[in-house]
Design a protein around this motif. Structure first.
Motif, PDB file in Angstrom:
ATOM      1  N   ALA A 171       0.837  -1.202   0.000  1.00 37.35           N
ATOM      2  CA  ALA A 171       0.000   0.000   0.000  1.00 37.35           C
ATOM      3  C   ALA A 171       0.875   1.256   0.000  1.00 37.35           C
ATOM      4  CB  ALA A 171      -0.910  -0.010   1.224  1.00 37.35           C
ATOM      5  N   LYS A 172       1.916   1.207   0.848  1.00 32.75           N
ATOM      6  CA  LYS A 172       2.805   2.357   0.952  1.00 32.75           C
ATOM      7  C   LYS A 172       3.512   2.589  -0.384  1.00 32.75           C
ATOM      8  CE  LYS A 172       4.507   5.636   3.234  1.00 32.75           C
ATOM      9  NZ  LYS A 172       3.598   6.648   3.787  1.00 32.75           N
ATOM     10  N   PHE A 173       3.911   1.485  -1.031  1.00 28.81           N
ATOM     11  CA  PHE A 173       4.611   1.609  -2.299  1.00 28.81           C
ATOM     12  C   PHE A 173       3.709   2.259  -3.346  1.00 28.81           C
ATOM     13  CE2 PHE A 173       5.581  -0.408  -6.511  1.00 28.81           C
ATOM     14  CZ  PHE A 173       6.678   0.393  -6.789  1.00 28.81           C
ATOM     15  N   ALA A 174       2.454   1.830  -3.388  1.00 28.37           N
ATOM     16  CA  ALA A 174       1.521   2.392  -4.373  1.00 28.37           C
ATOM     17  C   ALA A 174       1.424   3.901  -4.184  1.00 28.37           C
ATOM     18  CB  ALA A 174       0.161   1.727  -4.232  1.00 28.37           C
ATOM     19  N   GLU A 175       1.356   4.316  -2.925  1.00 27.58           N
ATOM     20  CA  GLU A 175       1.226   5.737  -2.633  1.00 27.58           C
ATOM     21  C   GLU A 175       2.483   6.509  -3.041  1.00 27.58           C
ATOM     22  OE1 GLU A 175       0.871   6.569   1.605  1.00 27.58           O
ATOM     23  OE2 GLU A 175       1.878   8.483   1.199  1.00 27.58           O
ATOM     24  N   ARG A 176       3.647   5.952  -2.654  1.00 24.15           N
ATOM     25  CA  ARG A 176       4.900   6.625  -2.960  1.00 24.15           C
ATOM     26  C   ARG A 176       5.184   6.660  -4.457  1.00 24.15           C
ATOM     27  NH1 ARG A 176       6.749  10.290  -0.546  1.00 24.15           N
ATOM     28  NH2 ARG A 176       8.927   9.879  -1.080  1.00 24.15           N
ATOM     29  N   ARG A 177       4.821   5.551  -5.125  1.00 21.73           N
ATOM     30  CA  ARG A 177       5.050   5.458  -6.564  1.00 21.73           C
ATOM     31  C   ARG A 177       4.283   6.573  -7.273  1.00 21.73           C
ATOM     32  NH1 ARG A 177       2.001   3.096 -10.530  1.00 21.73           N
ATOM     33  NH2 ARG A 177       3.111   2.454 -12.416  1.00 21.73           N
ATOM     34  N   GLY A 178       3.020   6.732  -6.884  1.00 20.33           N
ATOM     35  CA  GLY A 178       2.209   7.777  -7.487  1.00 20.33           C
ATOM     36  C   GLY A 178       2.821   9.146  -7.265  1.00 20.33           C
ATOM     37  N   TYR A 179       3.273   9.376  -6.028  1.00 12.76           N
ATOM     38  CA  TYR A 179       3.849  10.668  -5.697  1.00 12.76           C
ATOM     39  C   TYR A 179       5.102  10.937  -6.520  1.00 12.76           C
ATOM     40  CZ  TYR A 179       6.592  14.116  -3.185  1.00 12.76           C
ATOM     41  OH  TYR A 179       7.380  15.192  -2.882  1.00 12.76           O
ATOM     42  N   ILE A 180       5.983   9.920  -6.592  1.00 16.11           N
ATOM     43  CA  ILE A 180       7.265  10.117  -7.278  1.00 16.11           C
ATOM     44  C   ILE A 180       7.069  10.315  -8.778  1.00 16.11           C
ATOM     45  CG2 ILE A 180       9.455   8.995  -7.882  1.00 16.11           C
ATOM     46  CD1 ILE A 180       9.250   7.691  -5.017  1.00 16.11           C
ATOM     47  N   GLU A 215       4.591  11.590 -10.204  1.00  8.74           N
ATOM     48  CA  GLU A 215       4.074  12.951 -10.353  1.00  8.74           C
ATOM     49  C   GLU A 215       5.212  13.967 -10.228  1.00  8.74           C
ATOM     50  OE1 GLU A 215       1.138  14.519 -11.798  1.00  8.74           O
ATOM     51  OE2 GLU A 215       0.539  12.675 -10.758  1.00  8.74           O
ATOM     52  N   MET A 216       5.965  13.795  -9.165  1.00  6.42           N
ATOM     53  CA  MET A 216       7.045  14.734  -8.846  1.00  6.42           C
ATOM     54  C   MET A 216       8.089  14.766  -9.961  1.00  6.42           C
ATOM     55  SD  MET A 216      10.445  14.352  -7.743  1.00  6.42           S
ATOM     56  CE  MET A 216      10.750  12.962  -6.686  1.00  6.42           C
ATOM     57  N   ALA A 217       8.448  13.587 -10.488  1.00  3.45           N
ATOM     58  CA  ALA A 217       9.503  13.519 -11.491  1.00  3.45           C
ATOM     59  C   ALA A 217       8.955  13.707 -12.896  1.00  3.45           C
ATOM     60  CB  ALA A 217      10.223  12.174 -11.388  1.00  3.45           C
ATOM     61  N   ASP A 218       7.618  13.897 -12.986  1.00  2.00           N
ATOM     62  CA  ASP A 218       7.024  14.152 -14.293  1.00  2.00           C
ATOM     63  C   ASP A 218       7.200  12.932 -15.208  1.00  2.00           C
ATOM     64  OD1 ASP A 218       5.666  15.591 -16.117  1.00  2.00           O
ATOM     65  OD2 ASP A 218       7.383  16.761 -16.833  1.00  2.00           O
ATOM     66  N   LEU A 219       7.064  11.739 -14.615  1.00  2.00           N
ATOM     67  CA  LEU A 219       7.320  10.519 -15.372  1.00  2.00           C
ATOM     68  C   LEU A 219       6.054   9.716 -15.649  1.00  2.00           C
ATOM     69  CD1 LEU A 219      10.669   9.369 -13.752  1.00  2.00           C
ATOM     70  CD2 LEU A 219      10.305   9.743 -16.179  1.00  2.00           C
ATOM     71  N   ARG A 220       4.906  10.301 -15.395  1.00  2.00           N
ATOM     72  CA  ARG A 220       3.648   9.595 -15.697  1.00  2.00           C
ATOM     73  C   ARG A 220       3.629   9.217 -17.172  1.00  2.00           C
ATOM     74  NH1 ARG A 220       0.895   7.766 -11.930  1.00  2.00           N
ATOM     75  NH2 ARG A 220       0.165   9.045 -10.209  1.00  2.00           N
ATOM     76  N   GLY A 221       3.252   7.974 -17.449  1.00  4.67           N
ATOM     77  CA  GLY A 221       3.195   7.522 -18.831  1.00  4.67           C
ATOM     78  C   GLY A 221       4.510   6.916 -19.302  1.00  4.67           C
ATOM     79  N   ARG A 222       5.555   7.051 -18.477  1.00  2.00           N
ATOM     80  CA  ARG A 222       6.846   6.487 -18.869  1.00  2.00           C
ATOM     81  C   ARG A 222       7.263   5.359 -17.928  1.00  2.00           C
ATOM     82  NH1 ARG A 222       9.339   9.647 -22.587  1.00  2.00           N
ATOM     83  NH2 ARG A 222       8.386  11.680 -22.894  1.00  2.00           N
ATOM     84  N   ALA A 271      15.807   7.606  -4.099  1.00  3.61           N
ATOM     85  CA  ALA A 271      16.542   7.865  -2.854  1.00  3.61           C
ATOM     86  C   ALA A 271      15.604   8.284  -1.726  1.00  3.61           C
ATOM     87  CB  ALA A 271      17.599   8.934  -3.089  1.00  3.61           C
ATOM     88  N   THR A 272      14.408   8.743  -2.091  1.00  2.71           N
ATOM     89  CA  THR A 272      13.494   9.227  -1.048  1.00  2.71           C
ATOM     90  C   THR A 272      12.231   8.385  -0.972  1.00  2.71           C
ATOM     91  OG1 THR A 272      12.473  10.738  -2.628  1.00  2.71           O
ATOM     92  CG2 THR A 272      14.278  11.618  -1.307  1.00  2.71           C
ATOM     93  N   ILE A 273      12.285   7.177  -1.527  1.00  6.82           N
ATOM     94  CA  ILE A 273      11.072   6.350  -1.590  1.00  6.82           C
ATOM     95  C   ILE A 273      10.572   5.997  -0.191  1.00  6.82           C
ATOM     96  CG2 ILE A 273      12.208   4.073  -1.688  1.00  6.82           C
ATOM     97  CD1 ILE A 273      10.089   3.647  -4.126  1.00  6.82           C
TER      98      ILE A 273
END
Lengths: 331, 374
Positions: A130-139, A141-148, A169-171
């Motif tokens: 669950a935590k990974f799903a949340e962090r993955r979404g955040y990262i 978004e933050m890194a502008d990598l949606r779709g990649r 590094a901040t996962i």
């Protein structure tokens, strides 16, 4: 009372009296020798929680060795440090679990996709699904990598790699992140974007420990420490460090043959320091003196064509050249 | 445990993403298997032979017939004079020349030993040695036949008296090269994959700078090692099964021993090899160094000092001693004994114990080296 046999309270090299609850890092008399060579020669400094702390110094001055000790990777040969309250010698594993680390190499697996890299680091830090799903979404978004997500990391541009590296590094949402020259080799636009991300993290209360050799980046920091030959030769806010030169006059000279002029000025009376800064010659003439007034004519009579002379505000770089000069050596 | 799985999963992805590694671990062993099993044959048949019959007697023609029918020699030409022998060898027309000097038939008829000269081209020592052995054997057979013929003619029963040595080759009666090579080849191929690949895995990570990231994570050295080695252990297991399978089916190599014992000792051997690989990985500074080192300590000893090709008793004492330092020699004995002789733990325990000790030492050593290099 500390019981030596009680594993809950291991012996620390840093006295409790030095450590306050709002300190992220407390370094006390820390040294590291390799044989006869003292890479880090007894340093002390404190980083407050929520600070962007700039750690500067020329290559080979002990920067990386210091970071490695603070990350609990190598043990100091003397003194010690507390990082997020944990002792770097006796609680290295707890230190490592509570910090993030990102180096200029970005530490991504080029032959893995964006998602696989994230998943790997999530596994290393033991994140729940669950935590990974949340962090993955955040990262993403933050890194502008949606779709990649399914793209191979090796095919990403440097800017994306850098932001993904920061994400990895901040996962585990560390409250303290070490960044070892995170922007070297990155274009200016990506660097600016990256610093925006760092400022966001800092605004969220995360402490950042950054090394860089870009002086414009150093001015983003709340506080700085400058390490040279294993010793800290200056520490304070960027403003305080520039104040070292408050009473000195820096002349910026535009001259046709900069290197030649530099050689001619070296050791001349009234010249405190002279060095190239970009294409310009910077001359520190100390407290206002005759040297300031007759510098162009002195250069002119020595056969150099002076195109212009300006009195400039000292920059951080001017300050560091000055500090290194005081140590009796050149950077 | 989750961290180990994360490492293993990542390592597995590296393997399947990298075509070269994939080919190296899957296709190369098969190629080597067929190459070794077919091309490297120690069976000597149809040795090209020239005959110089200076006697021209019934006995000499009978002798040449015996040679011809044996399958070991193929008579390609008849020479006229001794002076032609040099030319035959230097043009590589034949490997052996059989010379029957004048008086051969007379000697036989007179009941004296008939002198036969066999000249062998020593440039290819292996064939030369075998050809020599065959020729000697055949001469003896022929001599015995002559003797019995003569005895019969005189009405003497030789069978009652006399001594005869009956040689029987056990375990590999046909002297088949593949039966001899395939069990050893398993050792060689397994060594190459595991040592080479594990030697590379950490060095590659150091070169890419990802190792730096791993050491600042909370992962323990032992977790990192186990995770990295796990996929390779799986691939090694697959290799054992495939190579053994091909050996049994295609090359008709017998498997007479216990599958469980074979599996168990394979696991021990793979642990030794992985340990060696990790030690290299901890020491080597670049992928090139790692490859060179891995070659030195895996391929060469497994090939030369394991008894795979050369019997260990025939190598110099110093090298014999060195051979004890590498796990291959123990495992070659194990595979051959299990495949060909059906031997069990009761005979193989010294080798198995040696592998077990070796595995423990290597894994401890590599984990110490890792800590030191942190």
């Amino acid at each position: 009372m500390r019981m030596p046999w009680n594993p809950q309270q291991p012996e620390s090299c840093v006295p409790d009296s030095l450590v306050h609850s709002d300190d992220a890092i407390v370094v006390s008399g820390m040294r590291k020798s390799f044989g006869d060579f003292a890479a880090v020669d007894g340093i002390d400094f404190t980083v407050k929680k929520g600070e962007i702390f700039g750690f500067l110094g020329p290559n080979g001055s002990g920067k990386t060795t210091t970071i490695r000790m603070l990350c609990g990777v190598i043990e100091p040969t003397g003194g010690g440090a507390r990082v997020m309250g944990y002792d770097i010698c006796s609680q290295a594993e707890l230190v490592r679990a509570n910090i993030g680390y990102m180096s200029q190499k970005f530490s991504l697996f080029q032959d893995l996709t964006v998602d696989e890299n994230l998943k790997f680091y999530a596994g290393i830090y033991g994140l729940s699904a669950a935590k990974f799903a949340e962090r993955r979404g955040y990262i993403l978004e933050m890194a502008d990598l949606r779709g990649r997500e399914k793209e191979l990391t090796g095919n990403l541009s440097v800017g994306w790699k850098q932001r993904l590296a920061l994400g990895c590094a901040t996962i585990h949402e560390p409250r303290l992140i070490f960044l070892d020259e995170p922007t070297s080799g990155v274009d200016p636009t990506a660097r600016r974007h990256f610093w925006e991300l760092l400022n966001e993290l800092a605004a969220g209360g995360v402490t950042l420990f950054v090394t860089t050799h870009y002086m414009d980046e150093a001015t983003h920091c709340n506080r700085l420490a400058f390490i040279y030959r294993g010793r800290i030769i200056a520490a304070g806010t960027p403003h305080e460090i520039k104040d070292e030169l408050a009473r000195d006059t820096i002349l910026q000279v535009e001259v046709a043959d900069g290197e030649g002029a530099l050689a001619a000025l070296e050791g001349e009376p009234g010249i405190k320091e002279a060095y190239m800064q970009g294409a310009m010659l910077h001359v520190n003439v100390g407290e206002r003196s005759a040297a300031e007034a007759d510098l162009p004519s002195r250069l002119g009579s020595a056969g150099f064509r002076v195109l212009g002379t300006d009195r400039v505000e000292p920059t951080l770089e001017d300050a560091f050249v000055h500090l290194v000069g005081k140590q009796g050596g050149r950077a | 445990m989750r961290r180990i799985l994360a490492i293993a999963r990542k390592e597995f992805l590296h393997i399947i993403r990298d075509k070269r590694t994939l080919i190296a671990v899957l296709a190369m062993p098969l190629l080597q298997l067929f190459l070794f099993a077919y091309a490297v044959s120690f069976d000597v048949k149809d040795i090209p032979t020239a005959v110089l019959d200076q006697d021209h007697s019934v006995a000499s023609r009978q002798y040449v017939n015996t040679l011809q029918q044996s399958n070991y020699f193929k008579i390609t030409q008849n020479l006229g004079a001794m002076s032609q022998v040099d030319g035959v060898f230097s043009r590589s027309e034949d490997v052996a020349v059989v010379v029957l000097p004048p008086g051969f038939g007379d000697a036989i008829t007179a009941g004296r030993p008939g002198p036969v000269q066999v000249l062998i081209d020593g440039a290819e020592p292996n064939s030369a040695q075998l050809g020599q052995a065959y020729a000697t054997g055949l001469s003896r057979v022929y001599g015995f036949k002559v003797a019995t013929d003569q005895a019969d003619a005189k009405g003497v029963n030789l069978a009652g008296g006399g001594l005869s040595a009956l040689t029987r080759v056990w375990y590999n009666p046909e002297g088949s090269s593949s039966a001899f090579l395939v069990p050893g080849l398993i050792v060689l191929l397994l060594t190459i994959t595991t040592v080479q690949q594990t030697a590379n895995t950490l060095v590659r990570e150091k070169e890419q700078g990802t190792y730096e990231q791993l050491v600042v994570s909370p992962i323990k050295r032992i977790e990192l090692m186990v995770g990295k080695v796990l996929p390779w252990a799986g691939i090694a297991a697959l290799q054992v099964v495939v190579i053994s399978g091909i050996g049994l089916v295609v090359f008709q190599v017998p498997f007479r021993g216990s599958v469980v014992l074979f599996a168990l000792s394979s696991v021990l051997f793979v642990l030794c090899a992985l340990g060696l690989g990790l030690v290299v990985s901890a020491r080597a500074s670049s992928i090139e160094t790692a490859n060179q080192l891995a070659m030195m300590i895996s391929f060469l000893p497994a090939f030369m000092l394991s008894g795979f090709v050369f019997p260990l008793t025939s190598i110099p004492p110093v090298l014999q001693f060195v051979s004890y330092l590498f796990p291959a020699r123990y495992f070659v004995v194990i595979t051959r004994t299990i495949f060909l002789k059906g031997g069990g733990f009761d005979v193989l325990w010294p080798q198995i114990a040696a592998l077990a000790v070796y595995a423990v030492v290597m894994l401890v050593l590599s984990s110490l080296l890792y800590r030191e290099r942190a």
